[in-house]
Design an enzyme around this catalytic site. Structure first.
Site, PDB file in Angstrom:
ATOM      1  N   ASP A  68     -44.142  25.846 122.204  1.00  0.00           N
ATOM      2  CA  ASP A  68     -42.908  26.659 121.729  1.00  0.00           C
ATOM      3  C   ASP A  68     -41.934  25.538 121.097  1.00  0.00           C
ATOM      4  OD1 ASP A  68     -43.945  28.851 123.078  1.00  0.00           O
ATOM      5  OD2 ASP A  68     -42.450  28.854 124.886  1.00  0.00           O
TER       6      ASP A  68
ATOM      7  N   SER B 127     -49.213  25.198 128.141  1.00  0.00           N
ATOM      8  CA  SER B 127     -49.595  26.151 127.123  1.00  0.00           C
ATOM      9  C   SER B 127     -48.191  26.497 126.594  1.00  0.00           C
ATOM     10  CB  SER B 127     -50.262  27.280 127.758  1.00  0.00           C
ATOM     11  OG  SER B 127     -49.413  27.836 128.520  1.00  0.00           O
ATOM     12  N   CYS B 128     -47.012  25.900 127.402  1.00  0.00           N
ATOM     13  CA  CYS B 128     -45.919  26.610 126.694  1.00  0.00           C
ATOM     14  C   CYS B 128     -44.942  25.321 125.756  1.00  0.00           C
ATOM     15  CB  CYS B 128     -45.057  27.052 127.913  1.00  0.00           C
ATOM     16  SG  CYS B 128     -45.989  28.103 128.792  1.00  0.00           S
ATOM     17  N   PHE B 129     -44.643  24.178 126.718  1.00  0.00           N
ATOM     18  CA  PHE B 129     -43.567  23.442 125.995  1.00  0.00           C
ATOM     19  C   PHE B 129     -44.266  23.014 124.561  1.00  0.00           C
ATOM     20  CE2 PHE B 129     -41.233  22.273 129.897  1.00  0.00           C
ATOM     21  CZ  PHE B 129     -40.740  23.087 130.162  1.00  0.00           C
TER      22      PHE B 129
END
Ligand code: UGA
Length: 430
Positions: free
Chosen positions: A269, A264-266
């Site tokens: 983001d 859910s991040c890289f």
């Protein structure tokens, strides 16, 4: 100190439990009543190593409680941590709906409090968001930032699966502060942490979070690009990564080549930073390629499968691993999603197995056949694809291969089981 944590996800809950274990009085706030009830009965609503035990301990000691009532929680708090999600919209922007709603509720709570308090943004937000979007909402309380209340931006660097450990043992604590008093207040709740503290401005702290994730994602895409060359050369990218990583300026971490990064991040983001840079008139070339390499990397294994079967229609493929990494049931942006979609398109049939993530994948793909063990998935399969490096897949044996239609395992993640040779190939290694 009295701390209110708004949002009980992968950031809020480990932070809440962690601060409670250091003796602070923590109130966790969430809009989800079921979650709140679970927490109050000492039950952990998310899967994170060590968190159920710690949560139970701090709840039973009366150091942590949960509520849906933001206003009262904020009224009583010396420090308010805002830790709600910032999902991505279609254009790659971060969606601030949760942040804005929570900030409005915080402002209401602030009206009820007479003493000074510090509002801390832990959610991942692009530079200038705290100053331009969040502080103006907090000012609706009628109070003055930097005078009646403090504001800090305190990014979190914890990984899913090891969130509690990463929270309690961070490499560094970054405190972006509106003014010195705000930073001093926040620093107090970190007094028991054994980590260097960096004090900086709000925008710097916001960008440190994005730059950190983007650099790590870029390391992965870089080693995957080198890995694709290694595959051509018939050499092992892990040997190359080991040699490169021995240079202390590079470090070996995050040079594990494979089927690309998910989570859910890289992906979110890096895209958000690209969009933000474009809005600022910059051309984010490296970051764009980090994403492009990753998109292609996720389905490299399907191309390699086609070297074995020119026509995949009707071929039975065992998909081992659905989570975006081991230790979590999270499938967001997992390579398994893209691979399943592509295999479907090519007419393949498959059986899928994961020790934790089947229920989540079922919601996305109810039509797929799921098995209760990897052995079952491999039985009579024409090939097996390993997409998450769960420890149990290291137990794959010759016996299980014998039960396949064709003994062929393609690895999207590096495994350490004993089998060698023709039966086993890696996405970027022989
Ligand atoms: C990531 C960062 O590592 C955290 O520091 C950060 O706080 C977090 O995002 C966040 O912003 O909340 P996370 O997404 O939980 O954490 O997972 P990672 O362990 O970083 O793995 C991300 C993806 O990269 C996984 O799909 C993993 O398999 C892949 N990966 C990781 C590689 O392909 N190679 C590597 O060498 C390392």
């Amino acid at each position: 100190m009295n701390i209110a944590v708004i949002g009980t996800g992968y950031v809020g809950l480990p932070a809440g439990a962690g601060f409670a274990s250091h003796g602070h009085n923590v109130t966790c706030v969430d809009i989800d009543e079921e979650k709140v009830e679970k927490i109050n009965s000492g039950e952990c609503p998310i899967y994170e190593e060590g968190l159920p035990e710690l949560l139970q301990e701090v709840v039973s000691k009366g150091k942590l409680e949960a509520t849906t009532d933001t206003i009262t929680a904020v009224k009583n708090a010396d420090i308010v941590l805002l830790a709600v999600g910032t999902p991505m919209d279609k254009e790659g922007n971060i969606n601030l709906d949760y942040i804005e709603k929570a900030s409005k509720d915080i402002a209401e709570g602030m009206k009820e409090r007479e003493e000074h308090q510090t509002i801390v943004i832990k959610s991942t937000v692009v530079p200038t968001t705290t100053e331009e979007k969040i502080i103006p909402i907090l000012e609706q309380s009628g109070k003055k930032p930097g005078k009646d209340f403090g504001v800090c931006m305190n990014p979190e660097f914890l990984r899913e699966g090891t969130a509690l450990k990463d929270f309690l043992e961070p490499d560094r604590i970054v405190i972006g502060e509106l003014d010195e008093k705000s930073g001093d207040n926040l620093e107090k709740i970190y007094s028991e942490f054994d980590a260097p503290i960096m004090r900086t401005g709000l925008k710097e702290a916001e960008l440190i979070k994005y730059a950190s994730n983007s650099l790590l994602a870029t390391k992965i895409s870089f080693i995957n690009e080198i890995g694709n060359l290694c595959k051509e050369l018939g050499i092992d990218v892990y040997d190359v990564a080991d040699g490169v990583g021995m240079d202390h300026r590079v470090k070996r971490d995050f040079l594990d080549s494979g089927a690309g990064f998910g989570g859910s991040c890289f992906p979110k983001d890096v895209r958000a930073l690209i969009k933000f840079m474009e809005d600022k008139g910059e051309e984010p070339r490296i970051l764009q390629d980090t994403i492009n390499v990753n998109v292609d990397q996720k389905t490299k294994l399907v191309e390699q499968l086609q070297n074995h079967y020119s026509d995949l229609s009707g071929k039975k493929i065992a998909v081992l691993g659905l989570a975006f990494k081991p230790g979590t049931d999270d499938i967001r942006q997992s390579p398994a999603i893209d691979i399943i979609a592509e295999l479907k398109e090519l007419g393949a049939e498959f059986k899928a197995y994961d020790p934790k993530a089947i229920e989540n994948m079922k919601q996305k793909h109810p039509e797929i056949e799921y098995t209760s063990s990897y052995q079952e998935a491999l039985k009579e399969a024409d090939a097996g694809l390993i997409l998450t490096d769960w420890e149990e897949f290291n137990e794959i044996s010759r016996e299980e291969l014998k039960k396949m239609n064709k003994a062929l395992i393609l690895e999207g993640r590096r495994m350490s089981y004993e089998l060698d040779g023709e039966n086993r190939q890696g996405v970027t290694w022989p």
